[in-house]
Design a protein around this motif. Structure first.
Motif, PDB file in Angstrom:
ATOM      1  N   VAL A   1       0.784  -1.325   0.138  1.00 59.49           N
ATOM      2  CA  VAL A   1       0.069   0.172  -0.177  1.00 59.49           C
ATOM      3  C   VAL A   1       0.997   1.309   0.042  1.00 59.49           C
ATOM      4  O   VAL A   1       1.912   1.273   0.829  1.00 59.49           O
ATOM      5  N   LEU A   2       0.697   2.144  -0.941  1.00 60.65           N
ATOM      6  CA  LEU A   2       1.341   3.553  -0.882  1.00 60.65           C
ATOM      7  C   LEU A   2       0.424   4.440  -0.645  1.00 60.65           C
ATOM      8  O   LEU A   2      -0.768   4.695  -0.832  1.00 60.65           O
ATOM      9  N   HIS A   3       1.080   5.302   0.338  1.00 59.55           N
ATOM     10  CA  HIS A   3       0.089   6.502   0.791  1.00 59.55           C
ATOM     11  C   HIS A   3       0.600   7.839   0.338  1.00 59.55           C
ATOM     12  O   HIS A   3       2.021   8.059   0.667  1.00 59.55           O
ATOM     13  N   THR A   4       0.242   8.463  -0.511  1.00 61.19           N
ATOM     14  CA  THR A   4       0.985   9.709  -1.155  1.00 61.19           C
ATOM     15  C   THR A   4       0.784  10.950  -0.301  1.00 61.19           C
ATOM     16  O   THR A   4       0.447  12.125  -0.870  1.00 61.19           O
ATOM     17  N   GLY A   5       0.533  10.951   0.872  1.00 61.94           N
ATOM     18  CA  GLY A   5       0.706  12.108   1.730  1.00 61.94           C
ATOM     19  C   GLY A   5      -0.666  12.698   2.299  1.00 61.94           C
ATOM     20  O   GLY A   5      -1.682  12.500   1.784  1.00 61.94           O
ATOM     21  N   ASP A   6      -0.480  13.624   3.154  1.00 62.19           N
ATOM     22  CA  ASP A   6      -1.328  14.151   4.005  1.00 62.19           C
ATOM     23  C   ASP A   6      -2.361  13.135   4.750  1.00 62.19           C
ATOM     24  O   ASP A   6      -3.355  12.944   4.747  1.00 62.19           O
ATOM     25  N   ILE A   7      -1.320  12.221   5.424  1.00 66.27           N
ATOM     26  CA  ILE A   7      -1.997  11.311   6.210  1.00 66.27           C
ATOM     27  C   ILE A   7      -2.947  12.058   7.345  1.00 66.27           C
ATOM     28  O   ILE A   7      -4.213  11.551   7.611  1.00 66.27           O
TER      29      ILE A   7
ATOM     30  N   PHE B   1       7.657   7.681  10.423  1.00 65.40           N
ATOM     31  CA  PHE B   1       7.654   7.027   9.047  1.00 65.40           C
ATOM     32  C   PHE B   1       9.165   7.236   8.557  1.00 65.40           C
ATOM     33  O   PHE B   1       9.418   6.921   7.409  1.00 65.40           O
ATOM     34  N   GLY B   2      10.320   7.841   9.021  1.00 62.64           N
ATOM     35  CA  GLY B   2      11.468   8.198   8.578  1.00 62.64           C
ATOM     36  C   GLY B   2      12.545   7.114   8.689  1.00 62.64           C
ATOM     37  O   GLY B   2      13.540   7.322   8.233  1.00 62.64           O
ATOM     38  N   ALA B   3      12.091   5.915   9.392  1.00 66.65           N
ATOM     39  CA  ALA B   3      13.118   5.086   9.606  1.00 66.65           C
ATOM     40  C   ALA B   3      13.836   4.131   8.320  1.00 66.65           C
ATOM     41  O   ALA B   3      15.158   4.187   8.282  1.00 66.65           O
ATOM     42  N   LEU B   4      12.929   4.280   7.314  1.00 59.61           N
ATOM     43  CA  LEU B   4      13.777   3.776   5.960  1.00 59.61           C
ATOM     44  C   LEU B   4      14.524   4.679   5.216  1.00 59.61           C
ATOM     45  O   LEU B   4      15.232   4.175   4.572  1.00 59.61           O
TER      46      LEU B   4
ATOM     47  N   GLU C   1      -3.382  12.405  15.769  1.00 61.86           N
ATOM     48  CA  GLU C   1      -3.880  12.068  14.386  1.00 61.86           C
ATOM     49  C   GLU C   1      -3.111  11.056  13.697  1.00 61.86           C
ATOM     50  O   GLU C   1      -3.554  10.192  13.142  1.00 61.86           O
ATOM     51  N   PHE C   2      -1.797  10.932  14.029  1.00 61.15           N
ATOM     52  CA  PHE C   2      -0.839  10.040  13.494  1.00 61.15           C
ATOM     53  C   PHE C   2      -1.109   8.654  14.067  1.00 61.15           C
ATOM     54  O   PHE C   2      -1.106   7.500  13.404  1.00 61.15           O
ATOM     55  N   ASP C   3      -1.337   8.629  15.332  1.00 61.30           N
ATOM     56  CA  ASP C   3      -1.871   7.448  16.094  1.00 61.30           C
ATOM     57  C   ASP C   3      -3.132   7.002  15.506  1.00 61.30           C
ATOM     58  O   ASP C   3      -3.326   5.566  15.349  1.00 61.30           O
TER      59      ASP C   3
ATOM     60  N   LEU D   1       3.082  -0.693   4.307  1.00 61.46           N
ATOM     61  CA  LEU D   1       2.820   0.296   3.919  1.00 61.46           C
ATOM     62  C   LEU D   1       3.893   1.360   3.671  1.00 61.46           C
ATOM     63  O   LEU D   1       4.731   1.434   4.439  1.00 61.46           O
ATOM     64  N   HIS D   2       4.003   2.049   2.700  1.00 60.73           N
ATOM     65  CA  HIS D   2       4.843   3.031   2.193  1.00 60.73           C
ATOM     66  C   HIS D   2       4.382   4.170   2.106  1.00 60.73           C
ATOM     67  O   HIS D   2       3.192   4.417   1.658  1.00 60.73           O
TER      68      HIS D   2
END
Lengths: 122, 313
Positions: free
Chosen positions: B95-101, B146-149, B109-111, B125-126
């Protein structure tokens, strides 16, 4: 819509008053509808991506308690007169380089109507 | 997944399909967009399974935290989108998420978004950040999660069954009109990343803001994307995906297919229509038809990418 920058400070803001053009009085009811496009980032009564708007007309820029303004806007010494709001909505980065907002209303009637609507939101 | 032999040549036609909210299938072949009624598609042998196995699903602009008139229940519409994906006969691994999660980059909100996505039956999930994901004062909430990769940079690449995926960040240095910007360091990185790939490698590039010019006056473009496009033109098959504009727009330029996704949260006006970009309030009974997700399949015979946009309606 939101865009962020972190640099840039306004200088000579007092000059902006002297150059401010007259703004025609807008249609507040139409402005209420146009304001929908602002809703991606703003609300009347709560801080969103941008600060809350109730009472914005006549307010000192950068003065909503608790909202994290850019240094540029916080230090702009602008007052949100209808004329300055018109300039801001026309091109916020031209008025306050380094502000967070990039969104603009190109049409003068749209700007006047939104400002008339906001004037009513006290 | 039939991908190991899916070397797409420059000459091969891209076949892009989109399920519109009105129930229309768009087939794009040789640069010509052909609408096909969904009922007709359903009558095809295999009921569409011949399109290939799903390669990935694209989510975009979930805006968790938004609660205004345009959609007071963005968590609900995201959950419905997730159910849609989970109901696929053959579910994609990615699954790709192209932002504004999120809408305001708040930790809660992130949680909430993470909790919702935990129901997704997919392996990976990318993500890339949208400008609403980097609105916190320290610009750290997204990258912390989300910055680990990417070593905290946000841009990275990976391979999946022979397809090379490139995730880019174009929301940290907004330019004229709010347009996206990649920056010199990231452009040098992606140039180096692509240099080692064979021209036959299928490429998927994804970012939040459009990497092509859709409507300059609204900032719907990325100012310094052209060198990247020049780099991509040597590849036989390229898909460039983005979000940000909350609606489907597609373009085929040579062997590059550009595709913008719907939001799962709220629609925006068509480019240049109305006073400016912003949440578009539609009647409640129409909302589902303008929200949705995209999936992409890659198949061998004939070798092609296929983009499918599925509305919630």
């Amino acid at each position: 819509m939101l865009a962020l920058t972190t640099t840039g400070l306004l200088s000579g803001s007092a000059l902006l008053y002297a150059q401010a053009p007259a703004t025609r009085h807008g249609d507040a009811e139409r402005g209420r509808r146009v304001y929908q496009v602002c809703a991606g980032c703003h609300s009347l009564d709560e801080d969103d991506v941008g600060p809350r708007h109730r009472g914005v007309v006549g307010r000192q820029a950068g003065s909503v308690p608790g909202y994290a303004y850019s240094p540029a806007l916080r230090d702009s010494h602008l007052q949100w007169s209808p004329e300055n709001l018109d300039r801001w909505l026309q091109n916020p980065q031209a008025l306050v380089p380094g502000a967070k907002m990039f969104f603009a209303l190109a049409d003068a009637t749209d700007r006047a109507d939104v400002i008339a609507y906001l004037e009513q939101q006290r | 997944m039939i991908l190991s032999d899916s070397r797409l040549t420059r000459r091969e036609a891209l076949h892009c399909l989109a399920f519109g909210g009105a129930g229309t299938l768009f087939a794009l072949s040789g640069g010509v967009l052909t609408p096909v009624d969904l009922a007709r598609a359903a009558s095809l042998p295999g009921q569409g399974a011949e399109l290939g196995r799903p390669l990935f699903v694209q989510f975009s602009d979930t805006h968790i935290g938004f609660h205004k008139d345009a959609n007071p229940d963005v968590a609900g519409t995201l959950a419905a989108s997730i159910s849609l994906v989970n109901a696929l006969l053959v579910r994609p691994a990615l699954v790709l998420h192209t932002g504004d999660i999120t809408h305001l980059s708040k930790p809660e909100e992130f949680d909430r978004a993470r909790a919702l996505f935990s129901h997704l039956r997919a392996t990976e999930l990318h993500t890339v950040p949208g400008e609403h994901d980097v609105a916190d004062a320290t610009v750290s909430e997204y990258f912390h999660r989300f910055g680990a990769l990417s070593g905290g940079k946000g841009y990275y690449s990976f391979d999946h069954v022979g397809v090379h995926f490139v995730a880019l960040v174009n929301v940290l240095q907004a330019k004229d009109g709010g347009a996206g910007f990649l920056g010199e360091e990231q452009r040098a990185w992606v140039q180096h990343d692509l240099r080692a790939r064979a021209a036959s490698t299928p490429i998927v590039v994804f970012a939040h803001m459009p990497l092509w010019s859709i409507h300059d006056a609204w900032g719907w473009r990325t100012l310094d994307a052209e060198p990247l496009m020049a780099e991509l033109r040597r590849f036989g098959s390229v898909s460039v995906l983005n979000g940000h504009i909350h609606q489907i727009v597609q373009k085929v330029e040579g062997q590059i297919t550009f595709h913008t996704a719907r939001s799962t949260a709220y629609p925006q006006p068509a480019p240049g229509v109305g006073p400016g970009p912003g949440p578009l309030k539609v009647p409640a009974d129409r909302l589902a038809s303008v929200l949705g997700v995209s999936s992409v399949t890659l198949q061998r015979h004939p070798r092609q990418f296929a983009l499918h946009d599925v509305s919630l309606a």
